[in-house]
Design an enzyme around this catalytic site. Structure first.
Site, PDB file in Angstrom:
ATOM      1  N   GLU A  50       0.863  -1.187   0.000  1.00  0.00           N
ATOM      2  CA  GLU A  50       0.000   0.000   0.000  1.00  0.00           C
ATOM      3  C   GLU A  50       0.892   1.228   0.000  1.00  0.00           C
ATOM      4  O   GLU A  50       1.661   1.447   0.924  1.00  0.00           O
ATOM      5  CB  GLU A  50      -0.910   0.012   1.230  1.00  0.00           C
TER       6      GLU A  50
ATOM      7  N   ASP B 177      -6.627   9.396  10.070  1.00  0.00           N
ATOM      8  CA  ASP B 177      -5.333   8.861  10.484  1.00  0.00           C
ATOM      9  C   ASP B 177      -4.879   9.373  11.835  1.00  0.00           C
ATOM     10  O   ASP B 177      -5.151  10.507  12.214  1.00  0.00           O
ATOM     11  CB  ASP B 177      -4.267   9.188   9.431  1.00  0.00           C
TER      12      ASP B 177
END
Lengths: 280, 406
Positions: A51, A62
């Site tokens: 990723e 996040d």
């Protein structure tokens, strides 16, 4: 059914009877060249799917580690164009390992969806995870991406109930990314038993592989999650391995690629023992 | 560029997907999506429930002090020598600004949904104070996210929030500004999905927030219409309001959008000038992008990274704008103009001396535009400006700029 590097890799691992190790790192952190060397080190250390993080100034899902990594990358001059170039550079020596670009929609929207998809194909990108594009917004990028032959990998979460799950899975391909808990990346791992239940619940609705992430940091955890999941996603721990070898002014005190490789080798051992552990 | 065809009505948006043309939408993480759908469901029920409306009306009257007066600014009008100037005096509301209108509506929604914990973001602290106020009034714990630099600059409001029982969490991530506070509030919400209600402070964010905040703020425009008809027997020629996120402006504008003879002007923070980086004029100098759950005009670079805004007024210091404003700009119904820090500062002082009203720096931007336009208009024409906040909170900022030690 698509036929991308992701589909082929997941089928191969299924035949081998072990879960995939999916590794996230931030493109351009701490700088382009170092980041490219980290990317190249990942498959060698045992990562099955990469990723590639696209930095964004406002990563609202996040935690502190990935936020900071994104800001370091942006400060070092990373752009979406450079992140695509990094994938293309990587492809010069590796045409097998699947690459999933992960991030937020705005940089892609500004780049232009059609142009982005064309350049992504050109750069050897296999899949996309775009955190702030739920199924309600599928016309934006998901449908064009699928038409272009790129997997659109959707997140399913503990708040995605059985009623909603079919909608989430509808245009998903490649794999399903199950977020193990409500919260941001890098939080504490949820109860592995509950994760197993959730994976079975999702598998009741789809034939796609189910990979689990958010909170996996150690080989032990990777092994436990891998007992039920088709793949284990590790992100924050890798980003932290980079941060840990940076001094107060961002100077490298050791080789970040080596630090990442050491961590990933351990995680790779963990996933390789997962099914053995489950069979015991 | 092709001009979009003017719709039959400017008041029907958003559509079922939460879109105003290409703007708005629901650009959120999957974890939040079920919560937003649940909010939409409760909001749709609440807005059609007479009991909800009755409770809100009651609080507006007896807690906030509505309706706020529509005041004819006689000396300012005389001084400028043109159009008659009226102020919609939302600065007289409890807590000192229009923010309370939205917070009361949303806390009633939160209660209806059985939520036990309130979170909010704040820049200057006005929305934080209003959120802490309604949370105190209804006995719910409240956490306010505020950029670390703002916590230092806005010490009196931080203390107010604490007095009201709220916890103020300084945000150091990103650059520690309002947009980072909003990111952090979203991160809290994504973590505490079961018990938490997020009171967004402006008419932005994922659908249905822009719509519900507009509806709660539209009390401003509805009252203005009624009061204007009672006093002047006709509608005004022009409406002017400041836009940061744009909630006070959409509240004034929305009831008038289909009154074609009413010109409507939104005033953005031009900061130190649009040629540099230090401004907050998303509509005049930004471009469409996706942030905080909606597509709207944003201040961003060519890579789609969001920039920090600057304004003398912390309340306008947001690099985005409510999506309905973006649509109203592109459809041409509303005109958006920038006003510089210095012009707002001069307007602030003029109003203080001519009318004995200390305005907040946010409506001082609107006032500066009124000062430019009124002299060019006829004496029988009418401007209504939303005086959406009082300036008590700004005297330290203004004192500092004027070189006065407080």
């Amino acid at each position: 059914m698509t036929n991308t590097r992701i589909d082929r890799r997941m089928a191969k691992l299924k035949a081998e009877g072990r879960p995939a190790l999916v590794t996230y790192f931030m493109g351009g952190d701490p700088d382009y060249d170092t980041s490219l060397s980290i990317m190249k080190a990942l498959p060698k250390a045992g990562s099955d799917v990469i990723e590639l993080g696209m930095p964004f100034s406002d990563p609202m899902a996040d935690g502190p580690a990935i936020q900071a990594a994104g800001l370091r990358a942006l400060k070092a001059g990373q752009t979406l164009k450079k992140t695509l170039a990094m994938a293309a550079d990587f492809r010069k020596s590796d045409d097998e390992t699947p690459i999933v670009m992960m991030g937020y929609y705005n940089p892609i929207y500004i780049y232009g969806v059609e142009r982005f998809l064309a350049d992504a194909i050109q750069s050897g990108i296999d899949g996309l995870i775009v955190v702030d594009l739920p199924p309600e917004m599928d016309d934006e990028l998901c449908i064009p991406a699928v038409r272009a032959g790129i997997n659109f990998i959707r997140l399913a979460t503990p708040t995605t109930d059985d009623k909603r799950l079919p909608k989430v899975l509808e245009n998903t391909s490649g794999f399903v990314y199950y977020v193990s808990m409500t919260g941001i990346t890098g939080s504490a791992l949820a109860d592995t038993g509950k994760v197993g239940d959730a994976v079975r619940r999702i598998k009741g609705h789809t034939h796609l592989p189910v990979c689990v992430g958010f909170g996996v940091k150690t080989a032990e955890q990777a092994r436990a999650i891998g007992a039920s999941a088709d793949g284990v996603v590790v992100g924050t721990a890798i980003v932290n391995a980079v941060a840990n070898v940076l001094g107060p002014n961002g100077e490298m005190t050791a080789d970040p690629a080596e630090a990442v490789a050491t961590l990933v080798s351990g995680l790779a051992q963990g996933v390789r023992q997962a099914r053995l552990a489950a069979a015991e | 560029m092709n001009q979009p065809v003017a719709p039959n009505s400017f008041r029907t948006g958003p559509d079922e997907q939460g879109m105003f043309g290409i703007f708005g939408g629901r650009f959120v993480a999957e974890t939040l999506m079920p919560l937003i759908l649940d909010l939409e469901k409760h909001w749709t029920e609440a807005r059609n429930d007479p009991a909800f409306k009755a409770e809100l009306d009651n609080l507006n009257t007896h807690y906030t002090g509505r309706p706020s007066p529509l005041y004819f600014a006689e000396r300012l009008t005389e001084h400028l020598g043109g159009a008659k100037i009226y102020f919609k005096r939302d600065e007289l509301n409890h807590t000192g600004s229009h923010k309370i209108n939205n917070c009361l509506g949303q806390i009633l929604l939160a209660r209806r949904m059985g939520k036990k914990r309130i979170i909010a973001e704040t820049g200057a602290g006005q929305h934080g104070v209003a959120s802490a106020t309604v949370a105190a009034r209804f006995g719910l714990p409240c956490i306010v996210y505020m950029g670390a630099t703002d916590v230092q600059r806005q010490a009196p409001n931080v203390f107010r929030m604490k007095l009201l029982g709220a916890e103020v969490r300084p945000v150091t991530s990103g650059h520690g500004t309002l947009k980072d506070a909003m990111n952090e509030a979203l991160r809290d919400w994504v973590t505490n999905v079961d018990d938490t209600y997020y009171i967004i402070g402006t008419a932005a964010g994922p659908h249905p927030y822009p719509e519900l905040v507009r509806e709660f703020q539209s009390v401003i425009g509805r009252e203005t219409k009624e009061q204007m008809l009672a006093v002047e027997g006709r509608l005004p020629d022009m409406l002017v309001a400041a836009v940061g996120g744009g909630s006070n402006a959409i509240g004034l504008f929305h009831p008038f959008l289909d009154d074609k003879d009413v010109r409507i002007v939104g005033v953005e923070a031009g900061g130190k000038g649009l040629s540099g980086e230090e401004h907050c004029a998303s509509l005049t100098a930004g471009s469409p992008g996706v942030l905080h759950g909606n597509r709207t005009y944003l201040l961003q670079n060519e890579d789609g990274q969001i920039k920090d805004g600057h304004s003398i007024s912390a309340g306008l210091d947001y690099p985005g704008i409510g999506p309905e404003h973006s649509w109203l700009k592109d459809s041409g119904r509303v005109e958006y103009v920038p006003i510089m820090d210095q012009e707002a500062l001069e307007a602030f002082q003029m109003l203080t001396k001519l009318e004995g009203i200390i305005p907040a720096l946010e409506p001082s931007h609107a006032l500066a535009e009124v000062i430019k336009r009124a002299p060019k208009m006829d004496k029988d024409q009418i401007i209504v400006m939303n005086l959406c906040g009082r300036g008590d909170k700004d005297i330290f900022t203004v004192g500092k700029i004027l070189g006065v030690e407080l």
